[in-house]
Design an enzyme around this catalytic site. Sequence first.
Site, PDB file in Angstrom:
ATOM      1  N   CYS A  64     -60.092  29.612  -4.441  1.00 53.96           N
ATOM      2  CA  CYS A  64     -60.605  29.841  -5.809  1.00 53.96           C
ATOM      3  C   CYS A  64     -60.041  31.119  -6.436  1.00 53.96           C
ATOM      4  O   CYS A  64     -59.219  31.065  -7.343  1.00 53.96           O
ATOM      5  CB  CYS A  64     -62.128  29.897  -5.824  1.00 53.96           C
ATOM      6  SG  CYS A  64     -62.913  28.353  -5.323  1.00 53.96           S
ATOM      7  N   ARG A  65     -60.499  32.284  -5.942  1.00 55.02           N
ATOM      8  CA  ARG A  65     -60.156  33.540  -6.607  1.00 55.02           C
ATOM      9  C   ARG A  65     -58.762  34.052  -6.288  1.00 55.02           C
ATOM     10  O   ARG A  65     -58.002  34.397  -7.213  1.00 55.02           O
ATOM     11  CB  ARG A  65     -61.204  34.608  -6.251  1.00 55.02           C
ATOM     12  CG  ARG A  65     -62.571  34.336  -6.829  1.00 55.02           C
ATOM     13  CD  ARG A  65     -63.642  35.196  -6.178  1.00 55.02           C
ATOM     14  NE  ARG A  65     -63.846  34.825  -4.779  1.00 55.02           N
ATOM     15  CZ  ARG A  65     -64.661  35.421  -3.936  1.00 55.02           C
ATOM     16  NH1 ARG A  65     -65.362  36.472  -4.342  1.00 55.02           N
ATOM     17  NH2 ARG A  65     -64.799  35.001  -2.698  1.00 55.02           N
ATOM     18  N   SER A  66     -58.412  34.144  -5.001  1.00 55.46           N
ATOM     19  CA  SER A  66     -57.129  34.802  -4.682  1.00 55.46           C
ATOM     20  C   SER A  66     -55.890  34.003  -5.107  1.00 55.46           C
ATOM     21  O   SER A  66     -54.896  34.625  -5.502  1.00 55.46           O
ATOM     22  CB  SER A  66     -57.051  35.243  -3.212  1.00 55.46           C
ATOM     23  OG  SER A  66     -57.152  34.163  -2.328  1.00 55.46           O
ATOM     24  N   ASP A  84     -67.888  34.987  -6.525  1.00 56.82           N
ATOM     25  CA  ASP A  84     -67.385  33.747  -5.948  1.00 56.82           C
ATOM     26  C   ASP A  84     -67.813  32.586  -6.850  1.00 56.82           C
ATOM     27  O   ASP A  84     -69.018  32.346  -7.004  1.00 56.82           O
ATOM     28  CB  ASP A  84     -67.986  33.598  -4.557  1.00 56.82           C
ATOM     29  CG  ASP A  84     -67.434  32.405  -3.813  1.00 56.82           C
ATOM     30  OD1 ASP A  84     -66.827  31.532  -4.451  1.00 56.82           O
ATOM     31  OD2 ASP A  84     -67.630  32.345  -2.594  1.00 56.82           O
ATOM     32  N   ASN A 105     -59.457  31.461   0.034  1.00 56.36           N
ATOM     33  CA  ASN A 105     -58.079  31.362  -0.484  1.00 56.36           C
ATOM     34  C   ASN A 105     -57.857  30.055  -1.245  1.00 56.36           C
ATOM     35  O   ASN A 105     -56.763  29.489  -1.213  1.00 56.36           O
ATOM     36  CB  ASN A 105     -57.033  31.523   0.639  1.00 56.36           C
ATOM     37  CG  ASN A 105     -55.595  31.735   0.156  1.00 56.36           C
ATOM     38  OD1 ASN A 105     -54.640  31.342   0.830  1.00 56.36           O
ATOM     39  ND2 ASN A 105     -55.414  32.324  -1.003  1.00 56.36           N
ATOM     40  N   CYS A 152     -59.388  36.701  -0.757  1.00 56.94           N
ATOM     41  CA  CYS A 152     -60.784  36.312  -0.989  1.00 56.94           C
ATOM     42  C   CYS A 152     -61.309  35.651   0.289  1.00 56.94           C
ATOM     43  O   CYS A 152     -60.740  35.858   1.364  1.00 56.94           O
ATOM     44  CB  CYS A 152     -60.923  35.424  -2.223  1.00 56.94           C
ATOM     45  SG  CYS A 152     -60.086  33.833  -2.131  1.00 56.94           S
TER      46      CYS A 152
END
Length: 151
Positions: free
Chosen positions: A13-15, A122, A11, A8
């Site tokens: 939140c999402r990934s 995001d 690195n 993401c």
Amino acid sequence: MTHILMVCLGNICRSPLAEGIMKSKLPSEGFNVDSAGTASYHIGSAPDRRSIAVAKKHGLNISNLKGRQFVVSDFDRFDYIYVMDASNYQNVLDLARTDADRSKVKFILNEVYPNENFDVPDPYYGGDDGFQNVYNMLDEACTKIANDLIS
Ligand code: 4NP
């Protein structure tokens, strides 16, 4: 060993969430899962507390993960590079050296919605419900990836 990288922007939140979810669905003997961000803002940082919280709610501990930036050598180390959104896709492709590099890069939601190139939004500037939404999307995509790799 099959090597999977989740990417993401930050690195945090999402990934890292994708990494934790993906690891929980694959046997560790045969699969290595990691995550990285295209940006350098959060190198060495723990995941966002809201990602840690939503993971914990679903029985996953991602609190020990540390942010790192995507590097060109990741194309050599990983078989599959899953990006969260179109901006990540462009940033990673900009670093690709060969068609072999480019062919490893995939939108993670294309696993569920083939060829649509949908974004995992995001959640950084939103509320906690954004993180639950991201969790649900990633859980569905990772279930599909795991089923395809294991069967
Ligand atoms: P991520 O979210 O890409 O899912 O980790 C973000 C985290 C931090 C920032 C942007 C997105 N930031 O601008 O610091």
